[in-house]
Design a protein around this motif. Structure first.
Motif, short mmCIF file in Angstrom:
data_model
loop_
_atom_site.label_atom_id
_atom_site.label_comp_id
_atom_site.label_asym_id
_atom_site.label_seq_id
_atom_site.Cartn_x
_atom_site.Cartn_y
_atom_site.Cartn_z
N SER A 1 0.82 -1.22 0.00
CA SER A 1 0.00 0.00 0.00
C SER A 1 0.85 1.26 0.00
CB SER A 1 -0.95 0.02 1.20
OG SER A 1 -0.22 0.05 2.42
N SER B 1 0.38 3.40 -3.06
CA SER B 1 -0.87 4.11 -3.30
C SER B 1 -0.77 5.57 -2.86
CB SER B 1 -2.02 3.43 -2.57
OG SER B 1 -1.83 3.50 -1.17
N PHE C 1 -7.38 1.60 -0.06
CA PHE C 1 -6.51 0.65 -0.76
C PHE C 1 -6.21 -0.53 0.15
CE2 PHE C 1 -2.61 -0.88 -2.75
CZ PHE C 1 -2.77 -0.57 -4.09
N ALA D 1 -9.39 -2.84 0.87
CA ALA D 1 -9.72 -3.67 -0.28
C ALA D 1 -8.68 -4.76 -0.51
CB ALA D 1 -9.86 -2.79 -1.53
N GLU E 1 -4.37 4.32 -10.01
CA GLU E 1 -4.59 3.64 -8.74
C GLU E 1 -5.23 2.28 -8.95
OE1 GLU E 1 -3.50 4.70 -5.61
OE2 GLU E 1 -2.42 5.92 -7.07
N ASN E 2 -6.13 2.19 -9.92
CA ASN E 2 -6.74 0.90 -10.23
C ASN E 2 -5.71 -0.09 -10.75
OD1 ASN E 2 -9.68 0.99 -9.71
ND2 ASN E 2 -9.63 2.72 -11.12
N PHE F 1 -3.67 -1.32 -7.89
CA PHE F 1 -4.43 -2.26 -7.06
C PHE F 1 -4.51 -3.64 -7.72
CE2 PHE F 1 -8.18 -4.41 -5.52
CZ PHE F 1 -8.04 -4.29 -4.15
N LYS G 1 -3.27 -6.95 -5.96
CA LYS G 1 -4.27 -7.91 -5.48
C LYS G 1 -4.30 -9.17 -6.33
CE LYS G 1 -7.78 -9.04 -2.83
NZ LYS G 1 -7.52 -9.43 -1.43
N GLN H 1 -14.31 1.10 -7.45
CA GLN H 1 -13.43 1.02 -8.62
C GLN H 1 -12.41 -0.10 -8.45
OE1 GLN H 1 -11.72 4.68 -10.11
NE2 GLN H 1 -13.41 5.89 -9.30
N PHE H 2 -11.81 -0.18 -7.27
CA PHE H 2 -10.85 -1.26 -7.01
C PHE H 2 -11.52 -2.62 -7.19
CE2 PHE H 2 -8.44 1.63 -3.81
CZ PHE H 2 -7.74 2.22 -4.86
N SER I 1 -12.44 -3.38 -10.95
CA SER I 1 -11.21 -3.65 -11.71
C SER I 1 -10.66 -5.04 -11.39
CB SER I 1 -10.14 -2.59 -11.40
OG SER I 1 -10.59 -1.30 -11.73
N SER I 2 -10.63 -5.36 -10.09
CA SER I 2 -10.11 -6.66 -9.68
C SER I 2 -11.02 -7.79 -10.15
CB SER I 2 -9.96 -6.69 -8.15
OG SER I 2 -9.41 -7.91 -7.72
#
Length: 313
Positions: free
Chosen positions: A90, A93, A101, A104, A226-227, A230, A234, A287-288, A291-292
């Motif tokens: 993190s 981020s 962040f 998630a 940022e996405n 992540f 992740k 959003q995270f 995207s994940s």
């Protein structure tokens, strides 16, 4: 190994399809926004405990699974690894959304995705589902109690969250099987509970899709960088690190498979709700999560196929 990839891909694609259906139902006003909360409560407080109870009653064999008590300990070790990775990774981020962040990253979708994947690969009656329920025994209490710490609100020990319906149903089912009282349960009761439990995953994915629609109606421009950070962390760093730990420790194969799934799945669907409740940015967490979820369509099958190719007892 290709079979593992294709089967896992099918399971993840199925989940995402149901989520898209939930999004569509809200966008077309087939379902109203307030209904989503009721569906979520039904899934978490009723359907999931029923699934856990019926799965343990049907498939838990204490005389065979003599090491079942160690499963929560493996979860504890895995969670310690995830916590360390969360705070290390993190650092990349931006400060404004670092708390989101971290939440998630640390709290994975540890029940619904694994249920779908294990059921698709090994069958709906697989004993590995029982291992999953026991492995994740304390996860709900951990999530609801520790997530506020990221927002400097202190540890929140809510007895209703600690002794939640999933924990209670799991313990009751284990005690019934140990005592041998399961033979006294009428079939109409166990079958009825099983049928209610079968609603769990579809309900939660409909709720997820509906919540994404509600959040995205007035959402800001996506934070692309940022996405990307992540997703790389992740969906790639976490499973690779977990695979390294698995290869070093060599746990039982079912435990290793469960840990690999836990490391590869997207964030928990309740993360945006908790973040908003604690005063955080719900939009960025969504959003995270989206995207994940989308990237996991490829990354999750690839990671499990890679694990299957490397790991053998």
């Amino acid at each position: 190994r290709m079979q593992v990839f294709t089967t896992t891909f099918t399971a993840v694609a199925m989940l995402l399809t149901i989520g898209i259906l939930g999004y569509w139902l809200l966008s077309r006003r087939v379902l109203a926004g307030p209904v989503i909360g009721s569906l979520s409560a039904l899934a978490i407080n009723i359907a999931l405990p029923c699934m856990t109870f019926s799965g343990i009653i049907a498939n838990f064999r204490p005389e065979v699974n003599t090491g079942w008590w160690s499963l929560p300990l493996w979860w504890l070790g895995m969670t310690a690894l995830f916590a360390a990775l969360t705070f290390i990774c993190s650092a990349m981020s931006v400060k404004q959304t670092r708390r989101e962040f971290r939440v998630a990253l640390l709290f994975q979708n540890g029940i619904f995705f694994p249920i779908a994947i294990i059921s698709e690969i090994f069958g709906a009656a697989s004993p590995m589902l029982v291992d999953l329920f026991l492995f994740m025994l304390f996860f709900p209490a951990f999530f609801f109690s520790f997530s506020p710490l990221f927002f400097s609100h202190g540890l929140k020990i809510d007895p209703l969250k600690v002794f939640n319906p999933v924990l209670i149903s799991t313990l009751v089912a284990v005690l019934i099987r140990y005592a041998g009282f399961d033979s006294f349960l009428p079939k109409f009761l166990t079958e009825g509970v099983r049928m209610v439990g079968a609603m769990t995953v579809p309900l939660l994915m409909l709720v997820l899709g509906g919540n994404i629609y509600i959040d995205m109606k007035g959402s800001a421009r996506p934070a692309y960088l940022e996405n990307l950070k992540f997703v790389l962390t992740k969906n790639i760093v976490f499973p690779v690190a977990a695979l390294g730990a698995i290869m070093a420790l060599r746990p039982p194969e079912s435990v290793a498979f469960i840990i690999m799934i836990q490391a590869s799945v997207p964030p928990i669907t309740a993360a945006p709700i908790i973040v908003e409740r604690e005063g955080g940015d719900r939009n960025i967490v969504n959003q995270f999560m989206v995207s994940s979820f989308l990237f996991s369509l490829v990354s999750l099958p690839a990671m499990l196929a890679f694990f299957s190719a490397l790991y053998s007892r």
